[in-house]
Scaffold this motif. Structure first.
Motif, PDB file in Angstrom:
ATOM      1  N   SER A   3      27.177  49.420  44.740  1.00  8.74           N
ATOM      2  CA  SER A   3      28.648  48.388  45.140  1.00  8.74           C
ATOM      3  C   SER A   3      28.720  48.678  46.382  1.00  8.74           C
ATOM      4  O   SER A   3      28.286  49.424  47.116  1.00  8.74           O
ATOM      5  CB  SER A   3      28.928  49.853  44.056  1.00  8.74           C
ATOM      6  OG  SER A   3      30.876  49.064  44.417  1.00  8.74           O
ATOM      7  N   LYS A   4      29.433  46.801  46.925  1.00  4.71           N
ATOM      8  CA  LYS A   4      30.112  47.621  48.062  1.00  4.71           C
ATOM      9  C   LYS A   4      31.425  47.326  48.044  1.00  4.71           C
ATOM     10  O   LYS A   4      31.833  48.203  49.614  1.00  4.71           O
ATOM     11  CB  LYS A   4      30.138  45.758  48.326  1.00  4.71           C
ATOM     12  CG  LYS A   4      28.689  44.894  48.349  1.00  4.71           C
ATOM     13  CD  LYS A   4      29.503  43.364  48.489  1.00  4.71           C
ATOM     14  CE  LYS A   4      27.770  42.803  48.889  1.00  4.71           C
ATOM     15  NZ  LYS A   4      27.575  41.393  48.916  1.00  4.71           N
ATOM     16  N   GLY A 136      34.348  50.514  52.884  1.00 10.30           N
ATOM     17  CA  GLY A 136      33.827  49.668  51.171  1.00 10.30           C
ATOM     18  C   GLY A 136      35.020  50.951  50.617  1.00 10.30           C
ATOM     19  O   GLY A 136      34.926  50.614  49.445  1.00 10.30           O
ATOM     20  N   LEU A 137      35.184  52.130  50.723  1.00  9.74           N
ATOM     21  CA  LEU A 137      35.973  53.405  50.096  1.00  9.74           C
ATOM     22  C   LEU A 137      36.504  53.532  50.243  1.00  9.74           C
ATOM     23  O   LEU A 137      37.696  53.145  51.261  1.00  9.74           O
ATOM     24  CB  LEU A 137      34.898  55.115  50.244  1.00  9.74           C
ATOM     25  CG  LEU A 137      35.373  55.173  49.458  1.00  9.74           C
ATOM     26  CD1 LEU A 137      34.764  55.361  48.188  1.00  9.74           C
ATOM     27  CD2 LEU A 137      35.085  57.478  50.336  1.00  9.74           C
ATOM     28  N   LYS A 166      39.662  40.179  49.091  1.00 10.31           N
ATOM     29  CA  LYS A 166      39.194  38.992  50.281  1.00 10.31           C
ATOM     30  C   LYS A 166      37.837  39.565  51.360  1.00 10.31           C
ATOM     31  O   LYS A 166      37.130  38.463  50.906  1.00 10.31           O
ATOM     32  CB  LYS A 166      40.850  39.455  51.163  1.00 10.31           C
ATOM     33  CG  LYS A 166      40.620  39.586  52.192  1.00 10.31           C
ATOM     34  CD  LYS A 166      41.335  39.049  53.616  1.00 10.31           C
ATOM     35  CE  LYS A 166      41.892  37.968  54.518  1.00 10.31           C
ATOM     36  NZ  LYS A 166      42.907  38.645  55.698  1.00 10.31           N
ATOM     37  N   ASP A 167      37.175  40.681  51.151  1.00  8.67           N
ATOM     38  CA  ASP A 167      36.248  41.562  51.807  1.00  8.67           C
ATOM     39  C   ASP A 167      34.879  40.558  50.491  1.00  8.67           C
ATOM     40  O   ASP A 167      34.263  40.384  51.046  1.00  8.67           O
ATOM     41  CB  ASP A 167      36.312  42.972  51.866  1.00  8.67           C
ATOM     42  CG  ASP A 167      37.115  43.309  52.703  1.00  8.67           C
ATOM     43  OD1 ASP A 167      38.011  41.942  53.741  1.00  8.67           O
ATOM     44  OD2 ASP A 167      37.475  44.153  53.481  1.00  8.67           O
ATOM     45  N   LEU A 168      35.268  40.487  49.248  1.00 12.13           N
ATOM     46  CA  LEU A 168      34.181  40.465  48.919  1.00 12.13           C
ATOM     47  C   LEU A 168      33.543  38.865  48.968  1.00 12.13           C
ATOM     48  O   LEU A 168      32.906  38.559  49.283  1.00 12.13           O
ATOM     49  CB  LEU A 168      34.169  40.729  47.542  1.00 12.13           C
ATOM     50  CG  LEU A 168      34.027  42.652  47.305  1.00 12.13           C
ATOM     51  CD1 LEU A 168      33.577  42.576  46.174  1.00 12.13           C
ATOM     52  CD2 LEU A 168      32.194  42.557  47.447  1.00 12.13           C
ATOM     53  N   LYS A 169      35.415  38.646  48.782  1.00 11.35           N
ATOM     54  CA  LYS A 169      34.998  36.250  49.155  1.00 11.35           C
ATOM     55  C   LYS A 169      33.709  35.970  50.542  1.00 11.35           C
ATOM     56  O   LYS A 169      33.995  35.418  50.422  1.00 11.35           O
ATOM     57  CB  LYS A 169      35.832  35.694  49.117  1.00 11.35           C
ATOM     58  CG  LYS A 169      36.450  35.789  47.657  1.00 11.35           C
ATOM     59  CD  LYS A 169      37.500  35.402  47.686  1.00 11.35           C
ATOM     60  CE  LYS A 169      38.158  35.131  45.892  1.00 11.35           C
ATOM     61  NZ  LYS A 169      39.670  34.218  45.634  1.00 11.35           N
TER      62      LYS A 169
END
Length: 170
Positions: A3-4, A136-137, A166-169
């Motif tokens: 997972s990211k 990411g945590l 936002k970060d995953l996009k």
């Protein structure tokens, strides 16, 4: 699994709570801001361990100056039928109808083993988006909040979710 991002929302656990748990919400309270306004016309009874007890005293004086502190180490039991009716304190039976607790939390140990930074209050240290020192945590809710309230837990979940999206996009 990979997972990211990962969100810790484990809450907290109090291991010093056993003799009080059956009266939680029925005379025993963990939240001055939730329950003290309902009892401000009564003598407020406090117990706990420092530095948590000092915080509870500071919260209490916002509502009343009529309070009594009981040494946590001298309370050996509680009693009552449906709700708290009193405590056994220093081998004496003391009748009271409320008791506010200020006790430490213990959920932090497993997270510190992962390398997550923990503060002096045993809470996970997070930034404004509730991300820990590990990219990411995220840590949301009581495990990272200054105040243990449902509203602050919901808020921290909302803010972290916005940041994650936002970060995953990217």
């Amino acid at each position: 699994y990979e997972s990211k991002t990962l969100v810790i929302a484990s809450g907290i656990k109090n291991t010093l709570f056993d003799i009080y748990s059956k009266y939680l919400g029925r005379g025993v309270s963990l939240c001055a801001h939730c329950d003290m306004p309902l009892r401000r016309s009564q003598l407020i009874n406090l117990t706990g361990i420092n530095p948590y007890l000092n915080e509870l005293i500071n919260d209490t004086i916002l509502y009343t100056k009529d309070y009594k502190i009981y040494d946590y180490n001298l309370i050996t039991d509680t009693f009552g039928e449906e709700s708290l009716e009193g405590i056994i304190y220093d081998n004496q039976k003391i009748e009271l109808n409320n008791l506010f607790l200020a006790l430490p939390i213990t959920s932090e140990s497993m997270y510190s083993k992962l390398g997550v930074f923990i503060n002096d209050n045993k809470k996970i240290i997070v930034d404004d988006s509730y991300m820990t020192n590990i990219k990411g945590l995220y840590a949301i809710g009581d495990i990272s909040s200054i105040v243990n309230q449902v509203s602050t837990s919901v808020y921290s979940g909302f803010i972290s979710a916005l940041k994650i999206i936002k970060d995953l996009k990217k």
